[in-house]
Design an enzyme around this catalytic site. Structure first.
Site, PDB file in Angstrom:
ATOM      1  N   HIS A   1      18.303 -36.495  -5.875  1.00  0.00           N
ATOM      2  CA  HIS A   1      17.440 -35.180  -5.908  1.00  0.00           C
ATOM      3  C   HIS A   1      17.082 -34.814  -7.297  1.00  0.00           C
ATOM      4  O   HIS A   1      17.544 -35.235  -8.054  1.00  0.00           O
ATOM      5  CB  HIS A   1      18.007 -34.291  -4.656  1.00  0.00           C
ATOM      6  CG  HIS A   1      18.280 -35.015  -3.446  1.00  0.00           C
ATOM      7  ND1 HIS A   1      17.602 -35.392  -2.438  1.00  0.00           N
ATOM      8  CD2 HIS A   1      19.637 -35.302  -3.091  1.00  0.00           C
ATOM      9  CE1 HIS A   1      18.123 -35.851  -1.413  1.00  0.00           C
ATOM     10  NE2 HIS A   1      19.371 -35.941  -1.595  1.00  0.00           N
TER      11      HIS A   1
ATOM     12  N   GLU B   1      22.572 -29.805  -2.586  1.00  0.00           N
ATOM     13  CA  GLU B   1      22.995 -31.047  -2.911  1.00  0.00           C
ATOM     14  C   GLU B   1      22.767 -31.382  -4.231  1.00  0.00           C
ATOM     15  O   GLU B   1      23.449 -32.020  -4.913  1.00  0.00           O
ATOM     16  CB  GLU B   1      22.497 -32.099  -1.802  1.00  0.00           C
ATOM     17  CG  GLU B   1      22.940 -33.334  -2.106  1.00  0.00           C
ATOM     18  CD  GLU B   1      22.174 -34.452  -1.168  1.00  0.00           C
ATOM     19  OE1 GLU B   1      22.507 -35.522  -1.308  1.00  0.00           O
ATOM     20  OE2 GLU B   1      21.475 -34.154  -0.313  1.00  0.00           O
TER      21      GLU B   1
ATOM     22  N   HIS C   1      25.197 -38.879  -3.881  1.00  0.00           N
ATOM     23  CA  HIS C   1      24.701 -38.203  -2.686  1.00  0.00           C
ATOM     24  C   HIS C   1      25.768 -37.258  -2.067  1.00  0.00           C
ATOM     25  O   HIS C   1      26.780 -37.758  -2.162  1.00  0.00           O
ATOM     26  CB  HIS C   1      23.768 -38.775  -1.842  1.00  0.00           C
ATOM     27  CG  HIS C   1      22.177 -38.990  -2.120  1.00  0.00           C
ATOM     28  ND1 HIS C   1      21.340 -38.211  -2.038  1.00  0.00           N
ATOM     29  CD2 HIS C   1      22.122 -40.334  -3.033  1.00  0.00           C
ATOM     30  CE1 HIS C   1      20.217 -38.882  -2.731  1.00  0.00           C
ATOM     31  NE2 HIS C   1      20.765 -40.110  -3.285  1.00  0.00           N
TER      32      HIS C   1
ATOM     33  N   GLU D   1      28.071 -41.355  -0.455  1.00  0.00           N
ATOM     34  CA  GLU D   1      27.846 -40.072   0.195  1.00  0.00           C
ATOM     35  C   GLU D   1      29.345 -39.683   0.037  1.00  0.00           C
ATOM     36  O   GLU D   1      30.268 -39.930   0.554  1.00  0.00           O
ATOM     37  CB  GLU D   1      27.428 -40.158   1.439  1.00  0.00           C
ATOM     38  CG  GLU D   1      26.243 -40.596   1.771  1.00  0.00           C
ATOM     39  CD  GLU D   1      25.003 -39.482   1.585  1.00  0.00           C
ATOM     40  OE1 GLU D   1      25.423 -38.525   1.161  1.00  0.00           O
ATOM     41  OE2 GLU D   1      23.931 -39.995   1.926  1.00  0.00           O
TER      42      GLU D   1
END
Length: 553
Positions: free
Chosen positions: A373, A388, A450, A517
């Site tokens: 992101h 995030e 992430h 993640e």
């Protein structure tokens, strides 16, 4: 729902795995991001990835048979004439190290001599410079009265002496002479590396260096700091970690900025990063980080030339040094080694010139770190409103430091809150830009970071993804297993295992690639952890350990 992105072959639908591994369409976080994109509707400029390159420097060497002679050579390299000369003890590290700001202020080289008198070659250099004044640094225990007599017998006026009862008080007296512009440097007075590492910055900015002990602050240092704080706002730059300057000694200071690495070489590399705007010269000085005094006078010359200092071992470039010198946009064009081959070997010269590869754990390995992101794309948003994109960037920067310290060539897809995409932002262009950076660099690994998210706030844990559609699926799976095991061990979250998913960035990169993640930002407890610097550092170290395990360490 996961915090990563996948684009189908028609690029029209965004897909995500839920916490059971199924597929769901258009999750809430992407709807939010879509709204944000529509609101912003602006062009995102391309950020060049911060990458590294093999070393290929021209080198020269300044050295003499003794540390006294090396200081003379440093003087000859930097000064054709000097009205004032600073004279310090050749074996007493602190007095010469704290002198860099005064040297710059007076445009005076630092020369070294034994306690018992002025060395004949030093006297010859003072005369060559045409000096009219000599300032002695330290009391008679550092430079005896015979030093004064030798200078007067040679026709010089009685020298000025700046001194205290010990190195701490002498540093205070030098600081008083230099004066303060609202900033002071604090370094350990019993060890020389940290003060040496920042001496060029201290000199060029004329920031006084005060000295302290690891667990106790000397009265003379405390008094000077108190006085400076009373004169107005004071920024104190502390050089070194807790082992060399404990935070317990800094409680009376209001504005403290600490520059510290895991060892003296990483601290010096961090100083290099910190000082680069103030020291823009295309030359860098290479000094020893071991117990040799050859580099005592180097800070004065580096400050005069607005040049950086890096630190090395005798026979090899430490990982942090190799890493900080391997960044093309920041690298100097030439390296000046200070000291003879008994201090810094020809093997180090070969490493700087690129003819010898240093034996760092990850030397020669190119790793792309991709913090997910960024820019208009916040990623998932936690129940407390955390983004995030901020968490992934923090872990990415920590991981970059860890990898560079091991000698890896690290390429960041972003180092600030921007997207690497060019032109008008879109999900696809963002993913394509990240993939292109890795493929163009012909990287050895691609690490995408992430935070997970799901509608059920109790969902928790760590997952590492690989893609069986990758051209190197087997290697990606092995990398994923190693990272997952080490990361879970480091951060102690629920182990959700290694999973296969055709996410765009790990499917379309040509090297072993994983998407991690780290935890669930939608889980209130894990949201707090994911935003914690301490946890972020642990996560980065766990990923780093997984990479080392993958490489066979």
């Amino acid at each position: 729902m996961a915090g990563h992105r996948l684009i189908m072959s028609n690029y029209k639908e965004l897909l995500h795995c839920n916490n059971e591994g199924g597929i769901i369409l258009a999750p809430l976080k992407w709807k939010i991001i879509g709204i944000l994109i529509a609101v912003f509707g602006f062009l995102i400029g391309f950020q060049n990835p911060a990458n590294a390159a093999p070393l290929d420097f021209g080198t020269t060497r300044i050295y003499g048979a003794r540390q006294i002679d090396t200081a003379i050579k440093v003087s000859q390299a930097g000064w054709q004439h000097a009205d004032t000369v600073l004279l310090a003890n050749c074996d007493n590290f602190p007095d010469a190290l704290v002198a860099a700001p005064l040297s710059h202020q007076l445009d005076a080289p630092i020369l070294l001599t034994p306690v018992q008198g002025v060395d004949p070659y030093v006297m010859q250099e003072i005369k060559r410079l045409g000096a009219k004044k000599v300032i002695l640094l330290g009391g008679v225990k550092a430079l005896s009265n015979q030093v004064e007599t030798d200078l007067e017998n040679a026709g010089f006026p009685a020298p000025e002496r700046i001194w205290g009862q010990d190195q701490f008080e002498t540093a205070q007296k030098v600081a008083e002479r230099v004066g303060s512009k609202g900033q002071v440097i604090l370094a350990n007075g019993d060890q020389f590396p940290d003060a040496l590492a920042i001496s060029a910055y201290a000199g060029e900015t004329e920031t006084p260096i005060l000295l302290t002990e690891a667990k106790t602050m000397p009265d003379s240092t405390k008094q000077e700091l108190d006085k400076l704080q009373q004169n107005g706002d004071l920024n104190t730059i502390v050089v070194g970690g807790e082992a060399v300057i404990s935070s317990s000694t800094l409680t009376d200071l209001k504005n403290v900025q600490r520059i510290a690495g895991n060892d003296r070489y990483e601290t010096a590399a961090d100083v290099y990063d910190f000082a680069q705007n103030d020291l823009p010269a295309t030359t860098t000085y290479v000094v020893t980080g071991e117990n040799f005094p050859d580099a005592l006078a180097a800070g004065a010359l580096a400050a005069k030339q607005r040049a950086e200092i890096v630190m090395t071992q005798k026979t090899t470039l430490p990982g942090p040094t190799y890493s900080v010198l391997s960044r093309p946009t920041e690298s100097p064009y030439s390296m000046v080694i200070v000291g003879g081959t008994a201090v810094i070997s020809d093997q180090v010269t070969g490493m700087l010139e690129g003819t010898i590869q240093p034996p760092s754990l990850l030397a020669g390995v190119t790793i792309v770190v991709d913090p997910g992101h960024g820019g208009p794309d916040t990623g998932a948003i936690g129940p407390a409103g955390t983004y995030e994109k901020n968490n992934t960037l923090a872990v990415g920067l920590d991981l970059e430091n860890d990898l560079r310290s091991a000698g890896a060539r690290v390429i960041m897809t972003r180092t600030t809150d921007v997207s690497p995409a060019t032109g008008t932002y879109s999900e696809l262009s963002d993913l394509q830009a990240r993939t292109k950076i890795a493929n163009d660099a012909q990287a050895d690994m691609f690490i995408c970071l992430h935070n997970d998210s799901f509608s059920n706030p109790s969902a928790s844990g760590t997952t590492t993804y690989y893609s069986s559609a990758s051209p190197v699926a087997d290697q990606s799976l092995t990398l994923a297993k190693n990272i997952q095991s080490e990361l879970v061990a480091a951060i102690n979250l629920n182990d959700r295992g290694v999973k296969d998913a055709p996410f765009y960035v790990i499917k379309n990169t040509k090297m072993p690639a994983v998407l991690i993640e780290i935890g669930f930002i939608s889980n209130p407890d894990e949201e707090k952890l994911l935003g914690s610097p301490g946890f972020q550092n642990k996560a980065a170290m766990g990923i780093y350990d997984g990479i080392l395990k993958y490489k066979g360490y």
